[in-house]
Design a protein around this motif. Structure first.
Motif, PDB file in Angstrom:
ATOM      1  N   ILE A  49     -34.375  -6.242  -2.222  1.00  0.00           N
ATOM      2  CA  ILE A  49     -35.492  -6.149  -3.082  1.00  0.00           C
ATOM      3  C   ILE A  49     -34.832  -6.305  -4.618  1.00  0.00           C
ATOM      4  N   MET A  50     -35.644  -6.921  -5.446  1.00  0.00           N
ATOM      5  CA  MET A  50     -35.290  -7.060  -6.702  1.00  0.00           C
ATOM      6  C   MET A  50     -35.847  -6.228  -7.746  1.00  0.00           C
ATOM      7  N   PHE A  51     -37.361  -6.334  -7.962  1.00  0.00           N
ATOM      8  CA  PHE A  51     -38.091  -5.577  -8.606  1.00  0.00           C
ATOM      9  C   PHE A  51     -39.393  -4.876  -7.797  1.00  0.00           C
ATOM     10  N   SER A  52     -39.723  -3.571  -8.587  1.00  0.00           N
ATOM     11  CA  SER A  52     -41.011  -3.087  -8.085  1.00  0.00           C
ATOM     12  C   SER A  52     -41.804  -2.761  -9.326  1.00  0.00           C
ATOM     13  N   TYR A  53     -43.094  -2.885  -9.041  1.00  0.00           N
ATOM     14  CA  TYR A  53     -43.962  -2.521 -10.316  1.00  0.00           C
ATOM     15  C   TYR A  53     -45.050  -1.683  -9.870  1.00  0.00           C
ATOM     16  N   ASN A  54     -45.375  -0.667 -10.469  1.00  0.00           N
ATOM     17  CA  ASN A  54     -46.329   0.225 -10.040  1.00  0.00           C
ATOM     18  C   ASN A  54     -47.476   0.130 -11.408  1.00  0.00           C
ATOM     19  N   ASN A  55     -48.752  -0.283 -10.954  1.00  0.00           N
ATOM     20  CA  ASN A  55     -49.589  -0.372 -12.106  1.00  0.00           C
ATOM     21  C   ASN A  55     -49.144  -0.862 -13.426  1.00  0.00           C
ATOM     22  N   LYS A  56     -48.511  -2.008 -13.143  1.00  0.00           N
ATOM     23  CA  LYS A  56     -47.950  -2.870 -14.473  1.00  0.00           C
ATOM     24  C   LYS A  56     -46.629  -2.120 -15.068  1.00  0.00           C
ATOM     25  N   GLU A  57     -46.255  -0.987 -14.323  1.00  0.00           N
ATOM     26  CA  GLU A  57     -44.969  -0.514 -14.852  1.00  0.00           C
ATOM     27  C   GLU A  57     -43.731  -0.900 -14.029  1.00  0.00           C
ATOM     28  N   LEU A  58     -42.816  -0.977 -14.629  1.00  0.00           N
ATOM     29  CA  LEU A  58     -41.341  -1.302 -13.820  1.00  0.00           C
ATOM     30  C   LEU A  58     -41.025   0.152 -13.132  1.00  0.00           C
ATOM     31  N   ILE A  59     -40.817  -0.083 -11.807  1.00  0.00           N
ATOM     32  CA  ILE A  59     -40.213   0.978 -10.867  1.00  0.00           C
ATOM     33  C   ILE A  59     -38.654   0.680 -10.870  1.00  0.00           C
ATOM     34  N   ILE A  60     -38.535  -0.441 -10.134  1.00  0.00           N
ATOM     35  CA  ILE A  60     -37.075  -0.732  -9.740  1.00  0.00           C
ATOM     36  C   ILE A  60     -36.616  -1.909 -10.396  1.00  0.00           C
ATOM     37  N   ASN A  61     -35.341  -1.916 -10.912  1.00  0.00           N
ATOM     38  CA  ASN A  61     -34.728  -3.054 -11.300  1.00  0.00           C
ATOM     39  C   ASN A  61     -33.462  -2.988 -10.626  1.00  0.00           C
ATOM     40  N   GLU A  62     -33.351  -3.898  -9.363  1.00  0.00           N
ATOM     41  CA  GLU A  62     -31.917  -3.681  -8.470  1.00  0.00           C
ATOM     42  C   GLU A  62     -30.937  -4.412  -9.029  1.00  0.00           C
ATOM     43  N   THR A  63     -30.369  -4.045 -10.160  1.00  0.00           N
ATOM     44  CA  THR A  63     -29.205  -4.695 -10.675  1.00  0.00           C
ATOM     45  C   THR A  63     -29.166  -6.193 -10.553  1.00  0.00           C
ATOM     46  N   VAL A  64     -30.518  -6.779 -10.998  1.00  0.00           N
ATOM     47  CA  VAL A  64     -30.809  -7.990 -10.991  1.00  0.00           C
ATOM     48  C   VAL A  64     -30.334  -8.645 -12.662  1.00  0.00           C
ATOM     49  N   PRO A  65     -29.609  -9.768 -12.614  1.00  0.00           N
ATOM     50  CA  PRO A  65     -29.214 -10.423 -13.960  1.00  0.00           C
ATOM     51  C   PRO A  65     -30.482 -10.155 -14.966  1.00  0.00           C
ATOM     52  N   ASN A  66     -30.030  -9.962 -16.274  1.00  0.00           N
ATOM     53  CA  ASN A  66     -31.415 -10.065 -17.047  1.00  0.00           C
ATOM     54  C   ASN A  66     -31.919 -11.470 -17.413  1.00  0.00           C
ATOM     55  N   ARG A  67     -31.394 -12.466 -16.974  1.00  0.00           N
ATOM     56  CA  ARG A  67     -32.092 -13.589 -16.894  1.00  0.00           C
ATOM     57  C   ARG A  67     -33.266 -13.732 -15.918  1.00  0.00           C
ATOM     58  N   PHE A  68     -33.447 -12.917 -15.240  1.00  0.00           N
ATOM     59  CA  PHE A  68     -34.659 -12.591 -14.421  1.00  0.00           C
ATOM     60  C   PHE A  68     -35.647 -11.564 -15.199  1.00  0.00           C
ATOM     61  N   SER A  69     -36.668 -12.101 -15.625  1.00  0.00           N
ATOM     62  CA  SER A  69     -37.816 -11.261 -15.874  1.00  0.00           C
ATOM     63  C   SER A  69     -39.057 -11.370 -15.261  1.00  0.00           C
ATOM     64  N   PRO A  70     -39.425  -9.957 -15.062  1.00  0.00           N
ATOM     65  CA  PRO A  70     -40.876  -9.872 -14.288  1.00  0.00           C
ATOM     66  C   PRO A  70     -41.712  -9.786 -15.252  1.00  0.00           C
ATOM     67  N   LYS A  71     -42.997  -9.945 -14.961  1.00  0.00           N
ATOM     68  CA  LYS A  71     -44.015  -9.718 -16.115  1.00  0.00           C
ATOM     69  C   LYS A  71     -45.260  -9.537 -15.256  1.00  0.00           C
ATOM     70  N   SER A  72     -45.820  -8.302 -15.734  1.00  0.00           N
ATOM     71  CA  SER A  72     -47.121  -8.041 -14.970  1.00  0.00           C
ATOM     72  C   SER A  72     -48.262  -7.665 -15.675  1.00  0.00           C
ATOM     73  N   PRO A  73     -49.203  -8.965 -16.010  1.00  0.00           N
ATOM     74  CA  PRO A  73     -50.182  -8.698 -17.171  1.00  0.00           C
ATOM     75  C   PRO A  73     -51.299  -7.651 -16.461  1.00  0.00           C
ATOM     76  N   ASP A  74     -51.410  -7.726 -15.418  1.00  0.00           N
ATOM     77  CA  ASP A  74     -52.311  -6.620 -14.921  1.00  0.00           C
ATOM     78  C   ASP A  74     -51.902  -6.249 -13.685  1.00  0.00           C
ATOM     79  N   LYS A  75     -52.593  -5.363 -12.666  1.00  0.00           N
ATOM     80  CA  LYS A  75     -51.758  -4.737 -11.419  1.00  0.00           C
ATOM     81  C   LYS A  75     -52.098  -5.716 -10.345  1.00  0.00           C
ATOM     82  N   ALA A  76     -52.805  -6.786 -10.562  1.00  0.00           N
ATOM     83  CA  ALA A  76     -53.187  -7.852  -9.576  1.00  0.00           C
ATOM     84  C   ALA A  76     -52.095  -9.006  -9.586  1.00  0.00           C
ATOM     85  N   HIS A  77     -51.291  -9.043 -10.735  1.00  0.00           N
ATOM     86  CA  HIS A  77     -50.470  -9.921 -11.077  1.00  0.00           C
ATOM     87  C   HIS A  77     -48.844  -9.741 -11.162  1.00  0.00           C
TER      88      HIS A  77
END
Lengths: 112, 116
Positions: B45-73
């Motif tokens: 696991i790297m990241f988990s998002y619930n309703n566009k909010e970050l829930i988990i960031n599993e010690t992933v380097p900050n070169r990785f940036s998830p983006k959730s424009p809406d809950k379907a993406h």
């Protein structure tokens, strides 16, 4: 931290036999445990979920058991077929309940 | 209709480049994830998002940036790619609230990233 172990990396059996895969976990008591199938070049596909108060669950030729005392789940495929050849992954929730943690998988090969 | 779709399926790029992987789910799920599967097939696991909010960031380097424009993406942007980033990246979604994992997860087909 939580640890999930799937004892065998590979399991080879003959068509028609029962395949039994093992999943052991430590340092945690999950309320749910899941099994997935992954084919080469594809994403994992959900097979079965079993709850801690369920000892056994069945779906067609698949059977899963969940022993919370032994901290172990067994996954059985009866009357195995070559089409059952794939990697099978055990998964359980992390302690926060925020994601699935996967074992390394067991690659099953069923020969005809 | 594909439930969870990722693009591209294959991505070959040079070290130091920036790249993005897109993910969309049409299941109406509130929670989405990014997993990394390395050469030993270990799915992490790297990241988990619930309703566009970050829930988990599993010690992933900050070169990785998830983006959730809406809950379907849930898209994954990677800066300054390194050789060790080569892996298969899977997007997934589930009905879970982001606080329990009592339903199945649906995975995309994966994006095989090769950094040369």
């Amino acid at each position: 931290s939580q640890k999930i172990e799937q004892n065998s990396e590979a399991l080879n059996i003959q068509e028609g036999k029962t395949a039994t895969l093992t999943c052991n976990y430590t340092n945690y008591s999950p309320a749910y445990l899941q099994w997935y199938r992954q084919d080469p070049g594809r994403g994992p596909v959900f097979l079965l979920l079993i709850r801690e108060n369920e000892k056994e669950k069945r779906k067609e030729r698949l059977k899963v058991t969940f022993d919370t005392t032994l901290k172990q789940s067994l996954f059985h495929i009866t009357a195995s077929q070559p089409a059952d050849s794939a990697t099978y992954l055990c998964a359980l929730s992390n302690q926060a309940g925020t994601a699935l943690i996967f074992g390394k998988g067991t690659t099953l090969s069923v020969s005809s | 209709d594909t439930a969870v779709s990722q693009t591209p399926k294959y991505l070959v790029t040079q070290m130091g480049n920036d790249k993005s992987i897109k993910c969309e789910q049409n299941l109406g799920h509130d929670t989405m994830y990014w997993y990394k599967q390395d050469s030993k097939k270990f799915l992490k696991i790297m990241f988990s998002y619930n309703n566009k909010e970050l829930i988990i960031n599993e010690t992933v380097p900050n070169r990785f940036s998830p983006k959730s424009p809406d809950k379907a993406h849930l898209n994954l942007h990677i800066n300054s790619l390194e050789l060790g980033d080569s892996a298969v990246y899977f997007c997934a979604s589930s009905q879970d609230t982001g606080r329990s994992m009592n339903t199945e997860a649906f995975f995309g087909q994966g994006t095989r990233l090769t950094v040369v």
